[in-house]
Every structure is written in structure tokens, then in C-alpha cells.
Design an enzyme around this catalytic site. Structure first.
Site, PDB file in Angstrom:
ATOM      1  N   LYS A  14      -9.221  19.246  18.570  1.00 25.80           N
ATOM      2  CA  LYS A  14     -10.388  18.578  18.075  1.00 25.80           C
ATOM      3  C   LYS A  14     -11.319  19.444  16.995  1.00 25.80           C
ATOM      4  O   LYS A  14     -11.726  18.897  16.016  1.00 25.80           O
ATOM      5  CB  LYS A  14     -11.639  18.474  19.294  1.00 25.80           C
ATOM      6  CG  LYS A  14     -10.713  17.610  20.488  1.00 25.80           C
ATOM      7  CD  LYS A  14     -11.689  17.371  21.686  1.00 25.80           C
ATOM      8  CE  LYS A  14     -12.073  18.821  22.578  1.00 25.80           C
ATOM      9  NZ  LYS A  14     -10.927  19.582  23.237  1.00 25.80           N
ATOM     10  N   ARG A  89     -17.995  14.739  28.133  1.00 23.27           N
ATOM     11  CA  ARG A  89     -16.808  15.127  28.878  1.00 23.27           C
ATOM     12  C   ARG A  89     -16.556  14.746  30.352  1.00 23.27           C
ATOM     13  O   ARG A  89     -15.637  14.889  31.003  1.00 23.27           O
ATOM     14  CB  ARG A  89     -16.853  16.635  29.166  1.00 23.27           C
ATOM     15  CG  ARG A  89     -15.806  17.666  28.487  1.00 23.27           C
ATOM     16  CD  ARG A  89     -16.186  18.956  28.476  1.00 23.27           C
ATOM     17  NE  ARG A  89     -15.184  19.941  28.260  1.00 23.27           N
ATOM     18  CZ  ARG A  89     -15.081  20.536  27.171  1.00 23.27           C
ATOM     19  NH1 ARG A  89     -15.560  20.159  26.036  1.00 23.27           N
ATOM     20  NH2 ARG A  89     -13.795  21.272  27.005  1.00 23.27           N
ATOM     21  N   ARG A 128      -4.482  30.848  20.153  1.00 25.29           N
ATOM     22  CA  ARG A 128      -5.754  30.496  19.339  1.00 25.29           C
ATOM     23  C   ARG A 128      -6.724  31.688  19.228  1.00 25.29           C
ATOM     24  O   ARG A 128      -6.711  32.428  20.138  1.00 25.29           O
ATOM     25  CB  ARG A 128      -6.306  29.459  20.164  1.00 25.29           C
ATOM     26  CG  ARG A 128      -7.864  29.116  19.727  1.00 25.29           C
ATOM     27  CD  ARG A 128      -8.258  27.908  20.138  1.00 25.29           C
ATOM     28  NE  ARG A 128      -8.745  27.586  21.289  1.00 25.29           N
ATOM     29  CZ  ARG A 128      -9.227  26.470  21.843  1.00 25.29           C
ATOM     30  NH1 ARG A 128      -9.123  25.583  21.089  1.00 25.29           N
ATOM     31  NH2 ARG A 128      -9.541  26.417  23.153  1.00 25.29           N
ATOM     32  N   ARG A 161     -11.105  33.860  22.492  1.00 25.15           N
ATOM     33  CA  ARG A 161     -12.152  33.404  23.473  1.00 25.15           C
ATOM     34  C   ARG A 161     -11.951  33.916  25.195  1.00 25.15           C
ATOM     35  O   ARG A 161     -10.589  33.828  25.144  1.00 25.15           O
ATOM     36  CB  ARG A 161     -12.242  31.836  23.400  1.00 25.15           C
ATOM     37  CG  ARG A 161     -13.215  31.387  22.391  1.00 25.15           C
ATOM     38  CD  ARG A 161     -13.225  29.867  22.399  1.00 25.15           C
ATOM     39  NE  ARG A 161     -13.054  29.226  23.713  1.00 25.15           N
ATOM     40  CZ  ARG A 161     -12.864  27.850  23.589  1.00 25.15           C
ATOM     41  NH1 ARG A 161     -12.816  27.190  22.479  1.00 25.15           N
ATOM     42  NH2 ARG A 161     -12.809  27.369  24.878  1.00 25.15           N
ATOM     43  N   ARG A 172      -8.999  24.503  33.217  1.00 26.74           N
ATOM     44  CA  ARG A 172      -9.530  23.368  32.080  1.00 26.74           C
ATOM     45  C   ARG A 172      -8.846  22.134  32.127  1.00 26.74           C
ATOM     46  O   ARG A 172      -9.270  21.320  31.718  1.00 26.74           O
ATOM     47  CB  ARG A 172      -9.524  24.130  30.764  1.00 26.74           C
ATOM     48  CG  ARG A 172     -10.740  25.221  30.775  1.00 26.74           C
ATOM     49  CD  ARG A 172     -10.771  26.105  29.761  1.00 26.74           C
ATOM     50  NE  ARG A 172     -10.626  25.884  28.466  1.00 26.74           N
ATOM     51  CZ  ARG A 172     -10.157  26.482  27.498  1.00 26.74           C
ATOM     52  NH1 ARG A 172      -9.781  27.781  27.602  1.00 26.74           N
ATOM     53  NH2 ARG A 172     -10.276  26.139  26.113  1.00 26.74           N
TER      54      ARG A 172
END
Ligand code: ADP
Ligand code: ZN
Length: 217
Positions: A14, A89, A128, A161, A172
């Protein structure tokens, strides 16, 4: 005011799609995840409230999220074109957003569901890295910054992160299935849902632009 929504599992791309679209269309990117991380860094009351939830990969309470989104929209230009990334969400947030849009005279025009297989998402998340300053997204596997640890866009620090670790990622993904996936039916019922095959970055962007009736350059 007009808005589009990017939906998708963590790691579906996203944030990357949002950056690509910003280059093509004059559109303001609203990432609730980036706003929360910024609030944590700045030590605001919102940040203090959000931190523990984010570390566990749980959703931050809806009232906190609504507050930051409302403040952001009210501070903006009423003619703006917004792109929500990571919000709504769950169905309750989607209903709150509908109310807010009605109050502000805005309209959600398209909801894009970025679809990618679970294995791909897990691989992407472990590789990431993100810019602490501007939120630009990198990947050690093929999308590295030009200089290690330094953002190409703004020169900020590129880091991993805290919630991009295996344990939190599994949670998640479960939260996504349970809370966020039902939004597909919600927006499908309103005729706004567009499914996007999000395996390839360029093709993801092209599919979205086609739906928006914009020629890519
Ligand atoms: P990702 O989509 O990769 O999980 P985000 O940056 O969008 O990353 O979100 C990171 C975390 O921030 C979430 O796991 C959640 O704790 C919190 N968060 C972000 N947006 C919302 C939201 N709309 N509602 C509740 N929690 C949110
Ligand atoms: Zn940056």
C-alpha cells in the site's frame, strides 16, 4: 473532497503504491501507520496511547484513529483529493469514515484491494526497510536505497520497523484476516471495490491508474 482507499494485508504494498500514485496524480497520502509512528516519535498523547498496540500488531483503538484522521482532513483544503493507506481497518472505522465524509461533503470514489499471497507478504515484510522521516519504503531484496541506510527521497535514516519481526507479523496477518478483510464485502456492496493483483509494483500502479482513468507516463 474526494478520496480513494488502499486496502491490503501488511506488506501488500500500500505504501509503495501510494508513493507511485503521488508521482502520477496530485493526491494527498494519508497513512495512519506513518502518522502513529510520527506521534510515537514526538511523544504526543496519541503516540503514548498507540505504542503498546502497535508493538503487538494489534489495532489501535478506533477513537484514537478517528481523531487523527478527522484533524488531518479538517486541516486540509476542502477541494483536496486524498488517498487513505491503512485506514479504515475494520467495519466500524469504515462507518465512521462514511459519517465523516458526509459531514465534510466528501466522497469515496474507489477502494482498491491489493491482493498478494501470504508467503510473498511475509517475505516482503522481513526485508522491508522504511525512512524514519518521510515514510518511503525500501526492500533489501531488489528495492534498496542508493546509499545504505539513507533515504533516496529525503536523506532521512532508513531503518527496520519494530513491528516488522516474525512474531508480530503473524499476528498482524491474523488481525488483517479477522478485522480488515470483511471490508471487501462492505465496499463491494457499495460498488466501490476494485481488486488489484499486487505482485508486481509497476503493474499494480498501472491497474490503479486505469481504474482512475488516468494515463500513466
Ligand atoms: P502495515 O499495513 O504494514 O501493518 P501500518 O503502518 O499501516 O503497517 O500499520 C502499523 C500498525 O499501526 C498496525 O499494526 C496498527 O497497530 C496501527 N494502525 C495503523 N493504522 C491503523 C488503523 N486505521 N486502525 C488501527 N490501528 C492502526
Ligand atoms: Zn525519506
Amino acid at each position: 473532497m474526494k478520496a480513494i482507499i488502499l486496502l491490503g494485508a501488511p506488506g501488500a504494498g500500500k505504501g509503495t503504491a501510494a508513493e507511485d500514485l503521488k508521482q502520477q496524480v496530485g493526491i494527498a497520502h494519508i497513512s495512519t501507520g506513518d502518522m502513529l509512528r510520527e506521534a510515537i516519535r514526538a511523544g504526543t498523547p496519541v503516540g503514548r496511547e498507540a505504542k503498546a498496540y502497535m508493538e503487538k500488531g494489534e489495532l489501535v483503538p478506533d477513537d484514537v484513529i478517528l481523531r487523527i484522521v478527522r484533524d488531518r482532513l479538517q486541516a486540509g483544503n476542502p477541494d483536496s483529493y486524498y488517498m487513505f493507506d491503512g485506514f479504515p481497518r475494520n467495519v466500524h472505522q469504515a462507518e465512521l469514515l462514511d459519517d465523516l465524509m458526509a459531514k465534510l461533503g466528501g466522497e469515496i470514489t474507489h477502494v482498491f484491494m491489493l491482493e498478494v499471497a501470504r508467503e510473498v507478504v511475509i517475505r516482503r515484510i522481513s526485508n522491508r526497510r522504511v525512512c524514519r522521516q518521510c515514510g518511503a519504503v525500501y526492500n533489501l531484496n531488489g528495492m534498496r536505497p542508493k546509499v545504505d541506510g539513507v533515504c533516496d527521497v529525503c536523506g532521512g535514516e532508513v531503518y527496520q520497523r519494530a513491528d516488522d519481526n516474525e512474531t508480530t507479523v503473524a499476528n498482524r496477518l491474523d488481525v488483517f484476516q479477522r478485522e480488515t478483510a470483511p471490508l471487501m464485502a462492505y465496499y463491494e456492496g457499495k460498488g466501490k471495490l476494485m481488486r488489484i493483483d499486487a505482485l508486481d509494483r509497476k503493474e499494480t500502479e498501472e491497474q490503479i491508474l486505469r481504474h482512475l482513468d488516468i494515463d500513466s507516463q
